[in-house]
Design an enzyme around this catalytic site. Structure first.
Site, PDB file in Angstrom:
ATOM      1  N   LYS A  84      34.492  51.665  21.639  1.00 53.31           N
ATOM      2  CA  LYS A  84      33.651  50.780  22.447  1.00 53.31           C
ATOM      3  C   LYS A  84      32.265  50.778  21.810  1.00 53.31           C
ATOM      4  O   LYS A  84      31.882  51.743  21.133  1.00 53.31           O
ATOM      5  CB  LYS A  84      33.568  51.331  23.879  1.00 53.31           C
ATOM      6  CG  LYS A  84      33.218  50.312  24.911  1.00 53.31           C
ATOM      7  CD  LYS A  84      34.424  49.587  25.461  1.00 53.31           C
ATOM      8  CE  LYS A  84      34.011  48.555  26.494  1.00 53.31           C
ATOM      9  NZ  LYS A  84      35.142  47.869  27.087  1.00 53.31           N
ATOM     10  N   GLY A 184      36.816  39.324  44.730  1.00 53.84           N
ATOM     11  CA  GLY A 184      36.285  38.793  43.477  1.00 53.84           C
ATOM     12  C   GLY A 184      37.214  37.716  42.935  1.00 53.84           C
ATOM     13  O   GLY A 184      38.343  38.016  42.543  1.00 53.84           O
ATOM     14  N   VAL A 185      36.727  36.461  42.939  1.00 54.08           N
ATOM     15  CA  VAL A 185      37.572  35.371  42.433  1.00 54.08           C
ATOM     16  C   VAL A 185      36.937  34.761  41.180  1.00 54.08           C
ATOM     17  O   VAL A 185      36.789  33.553  41.067  1.00 54.08           O
ATOM     18  CB  VAL A 185      37.874  34.301  43.511  1.00 54.08           C
ATOM     19  CG1 VAL A 185      38.906  34.822  44.484  1.00 54.08           C
ATOM     20  CG2 VAL A 185      36.606  33.867  44.245  1.00 54.08           C
ATOM     21  N   GLY A 186      36.551  35.641  40.260  1.00 59.28           N
ATOM     22  CA  GLY A 186      36.027  35.200  38.964  1.00 59.28           C
ATOM     23  C   GLY A 186      37.190  34.826  38.056  1.00 59.28           C
ATOM     24  O   GLY A 186      38.224  34.340  38.514  1.00 59.28           O
ATOM     25  N   HIS A 187      37.032  35.098  36.770  1.00 57.68           N
ATOM     26  CA  HIS A 187      38.047  34.673  35.796  1.00 57.68           C
ATOM     27  C   HIS A 187      39.435  35.208  36.131  1.00 57.68           C
ATOM     28  O   HIS A 187      40.419  34.483  36.118  1.00 57.68           O
ATOM     29  CB  HIS A 187      37.641  35.152  34.391  1.00 57.68           C
ATOM     30  CG  HIS A 187      36.448  34.429  33.873  1.00 57.68           C
ATOM     31  ND1 HIS A 187      35.174  34.934  33.953  1.00 57.68           N
ATOM     32  CD2 HIS A 187      36.340  33.212  33.297  1.00 57.68           C
ATOM     33  CE1 HIS A 187      34.332  34.062  33.435  1.00 57.68           C
ATOM     34  NE2 HIS A 187      35.005  33.011  33.032  1.00 57.68           N
ATOM     35  N   VAL A 188      39.526  36.498  36.429  1.00 62.12           N
ATOM     36  CA  VAL A 188      40.839  37.090  36.702  1.00 62.12           C
ATOM     37  C   VAL A 188      41.291  36.756  38.121  1.00 62.12           C
ATOM     38  O   VAL A 188      42.418  36.303  38.345  1.00 62.12           O
ATOM     39  CB  VAL A 188      40.805  38.628  36.509  1.00 62.12           C
ATOM     40  CG1 VAL A 188      42.163  39.226  36.856  1.00 62.12           C
ATOM     41  CG2 VAL A 188      40.411  38.993  35.084  1.00 62.12           C
TER      42      VAL A 188
HETATM   43  P1  NAD Z   1      34.113  37.848  36.509  1.00 60.58           P
HETATM   44  O1  NAD Z   1      32.693  38.246  36.324  1.00 60.58           O
HETATM   45  O2  NAD Z   1      34.561  36.528  36.002  1.00 60.58           O
HETATM   46  O3  NAD Z   1      34.504  37.907  38.071  1.00 60.58           O
HETATM   47  C1  NAD Z   1      34.098  38.920  38.918  1.00 60.58           C
HETATM   48  C2  NAD Z   1      33.791  38.270  40.257  1.00 60.58           C
HETATM   49  O4  NAD Z   1      33.499  39.296  41.197  1.00 60.58           O
HETATM   50  C3  NAD Z   1      32.579  37.345  40.213  1.00 60.58           C
HETATM   51  O5  NAD Z   1      32.898  36.067  40.739  1.00 60.58           O
HETATM   52  C4  NAD Z   1      31.544  38.055  41.107  1.00 60.58           C
HETATM   53  O6  NAD Z   1      30.711  37.182  41.825  1.00 60.58           O
HETATM   54  C5  NAD Z   1      32.446  38.844  42.019  1.00 60.58           C
HETATM   55  N1  NAD Z   1      31.778  39.979  42.657  1.00 60.58           N
HETATM   56  C6  NAD Z   1      30.843  40.805  42.157  1.00 60.58           C
HETATM   57  N2  NAD Z   1      30.486  41.733  43.079  1.00 60.58           N
HETATM   58  C7  NAD Z   1      31.241  41.483  44.173  1.00 60.58           C
HETATM   59  C8  NAD Z   1      31.355  42.094  45.432  1.00 60.58           C
HETATM   60  N3  NAD Z   1      30.608  43.145  45.768  1.00 60.58           N
HETATM   61  N4  NAD Z   1      32.228  41.576  46.334  1.00 60.58           N
HETATM   62  C9  NAD Z   1      32.983  40.508  46.020  1.00 60.58           C
HETATM   63  N5  NAD Z   1      32.921  39.882  44.808  1.00 60.58           N
HETATM   64  C10 NAD Z   1      32.064  40.368  43.923  1.00 60.58           C
HETATM   65  O7  NAD Z   1      34.986  39.037  35.895  1.00 60.58           O
HETATM   66  P2  NAD Z   1      36.515  38.979  35.500  1.00 60.58           P
HETATM   67  O8  NAD Z   1      36.629  38.710  34.045  1.00 60.58           O
HETATM   68  O9  NAD Z   1      37.233  38.144  36.477  1.00 60.58           O
HETATM   69  O10 NAD Z   1      36.916  40.521  35.701  1.00 60.58           O
HETATM   70  C11 NAD Z   1      37.102  41.057  36.993  1.00 60.58           C
HETATM   71  C12 NAD Z   1      37.238  42.571  36.895  1.00 60.58           C
HETATM   72  O11 NAD Z   1      38.372  42.895  36.066  1.00 60.58           O
HETATM   73  C13 NAD Z   1      36.041  43.263  36.243  1.00 60.58           C
HETATM   74  O12 NAD Z   1      35.865  44.516  36.832  1.00 60.58           O
HETATM   75  C14 NAD Z   1      36.489  43.453  34.792  1.00 60.58           C
HETATM   76  O13 NAD Z   1      35.850  44.563  34.186  1.00 60.58           O
HETATM   77  C15 NAD Z   1      37.965  43.706  34.954  1.00 60.58           C
HETATM   78  N6  NAD Z   1      38.753  43.337  33.795  1.00 60.58           N
HETATM   79  C16 NAD Z   1      38.744  42.057  33.351  1.00 60.58           C
HETATM   80  C17 NAD Z   1      39.520  41.699  32.234  1.00 60.58           C
HETATM   81  C18 NAD Z   1      39.543  40.282  31.731  1.00 60.58           C
HETATM   82  O14 NAD Z   1      40.429  39.938  30.931  1.00 60.58           O
HETATM   83  N7  NAD Z   1      38.632  39.430  32.161  1.00 60.58           N
HETATM   84  C19 NAD Z   1      40.315  42.664  31.586  1.00 60.58           C
HETATM   85  C20 NAD Z   1      40.315  43.985  32.093  1.00 60.58           C
HETATM   86  C21 NAD Z   1      39.535  44.304  33.195  1.00 60.58           C
END
Ligand code: NAD
Length: 359
Positions: A84, A184-188
């Site tokens: 990392k 959390g309804v971001g990317h994942v």
């Molecule tokens: P992202 O930033 O696109 O989405 C995260 C979402 O969580 C955001 O919409 C944010 O507003 C919301 N959020 C933040 N704090 C919050 C809270 N207290 N309550 C409710 N919602 C909240 O991130 P992502 O890429 O969707 O990843 C989500 C999680 O999965 C992260 O912890 C990331 O480290 C982990 N992860 C992601 C990947 C990947 O491929 N993107 C791979 C492994 C792990």
């Protein structure tokens, strides 16, 4: 307080192989690259940019994160080690092409022992700049032969993990009618919700971004719940897809679910303490680094000429992997997080012996 002047002592604790400190006065680059273990292959792990309050904090983070990558890759059955990088500074103020290309030069100087990717505050455009100076980078845009956004693969792995967890808990892996709360309804999270709705699950969603929450609810028909009320829901599955450490004393006390399965890293605030608490409450915990390995599997596939179909197929292995971990936990009467750690450690030791015998 961890001191940076005891770096070798800290490396000794978790047996890190190598740490590279990077400094460049002209571009303002200050970075640390940590290589935890390369027994299984090159150390692959993202670069995080963060405004750490001091160097000790940055070092602690990069050591912790690189060790986590060794476990994630090993448990996923990938021929990858764990590494990392962190770049110290406010990305909104100092991140630019020159700084990223200088960082790329440092990555290149390791000759492929470390391969970088996206992490917090980094995007595929940044990877493009790094790629100008080194081939040891993944997560570059699809147009340049990369794998693009890893989130759909991560979400697919979480969905399959939920099914494997359902099978373990209820003897049937259908999620139809199951009540699932996605935090959390971001990317994942968004991609996960779409797959769950397709299977007929009943979904609650929460997010701190109100606009995003509304648009995902409108698109999918998921019900919106206020953040603080999520843990009071009568739900079957809690899916943490936002931040780490949401499984803690306070939340476990309130939780009424049977399964915890989501994408966030480091979900248990304290592995030992909260792993035990979940067993006492009869909540099945699907270990995060096994569940969310889809993204890593996706970028791993970039190293061999990216093919989305192959990456998704390989991601499907998470189902069996997680099921095997549940069996180890049951037969050895240990928490599931410990079974996952053990599976990863045993693979590193076993393959390490294979490599040695060919020296
Ligand atoms: P992202 O930033 O696109 O989405 C995260 C979402 O969580 C955001 O919409 C944010 O507003 C919301 N959020 C933040 N704090 C919050 C809270 N207290 N309550 C409710 N919602 C909240 O991130 P992502 O890429 O969707 O990843 C989500 C999680 O999965 C992260 O912890 C990331 O480290 C982990 N992860 C992601 C990947 C990947 O491929 N993107 C791979 C492994 C792990």
């Amino acid at each position: 307080m961890i001191k940076t002047d005891c770096v070798l002592d800290q490396m000794f604790t978790d047996n890190h192989e190598q740490v590279l400190f990077c400094n460049d006065r002209d571009t303002g680059l200050k970075a640390i690259i940590a290589i935890h273990n390369t027994v299984l292959g090159p150390a692959l792990g993202g670069t995080r940019m963060w405004n750490y309050s001091n160097e000790a904090e940055a070092l602690k983070d990069v050591l912790r994160l690189s060790r986590g990558m060794s476990y994630k890759a090993a448990a996923a059955g990938l021929n990858l080690g764990g590494g990392k990088a962190v770049i110290i500074g406010d990305p909104t103020k100092i991140k630019n092409e020159a700084l990223l290309r200088r960082f790329g030069k440092f990555v290149n100087s390791l000759g492929g022992k470390y391969i970088t990717a996206e992490d917090v505050a980094m995007n595929s455009k940044d990877m493009e700049y790094i790629h100008m100076e080194t081939k040891y980078v993944t997560g570059i845009p699809e147009l340049l032969g990369g794998s693009g956004d890893p989130s759909p693969a991560t979400a697919y792995g979480v969905y399959l993990s939920m099914k494997a967890s359902a099978k373990e808990r209820w003897g049937n892996d259908s999620l139809k009618g199951k009540r699932i709360a996605v935090q959390g309804v971001g990317h994942v999270g968004e991609s996960l919700v779409k797959q769950l709705i397709k299977e007929g699950a009943r979904i609650w969603i929460t997010d701190i971004k109100q606009e995003l929450l509304k648009s995902v609810a409108n698109e999918t028909g998921a019900l919106v719940v206020k953040g603080e009320e999520l843990f009071d829901l009568d739900m079957d599955i809690y899916a943490p897809c936002a931040l780490g450490a949401t499984v803690n004393e306070e939340s476990i006390g309130r939780m009424k679910c049977s399964i915890i399965c989501g994408s966030a890293n480091n979900q248990l605030a304290n592995e030992v303490l909260h792993g035990e608490m979940l067993i006492k409450k009869d909540i099945l915990y699907a270990p995060d680094f096994v569940v969310n390995a889809g993204g890593l599997i996706n970028v791993y596939n970039e190293l061999h000429g990216y093919n989305r179909e192959r990456a998704m197929k390989q991601t499907e292995g998470i189902y069996d992997n997680l099921s095997a971990i549940f069996q180890i936990a049951k037969s050895e009467k240990i928490p599931t997080y410990k079974a996952a750690n053990r599976m990863a450690e045993e693979r590193i030791i076993a393959i390490g012996k294979v490599k040695l015998s060919h020296c």
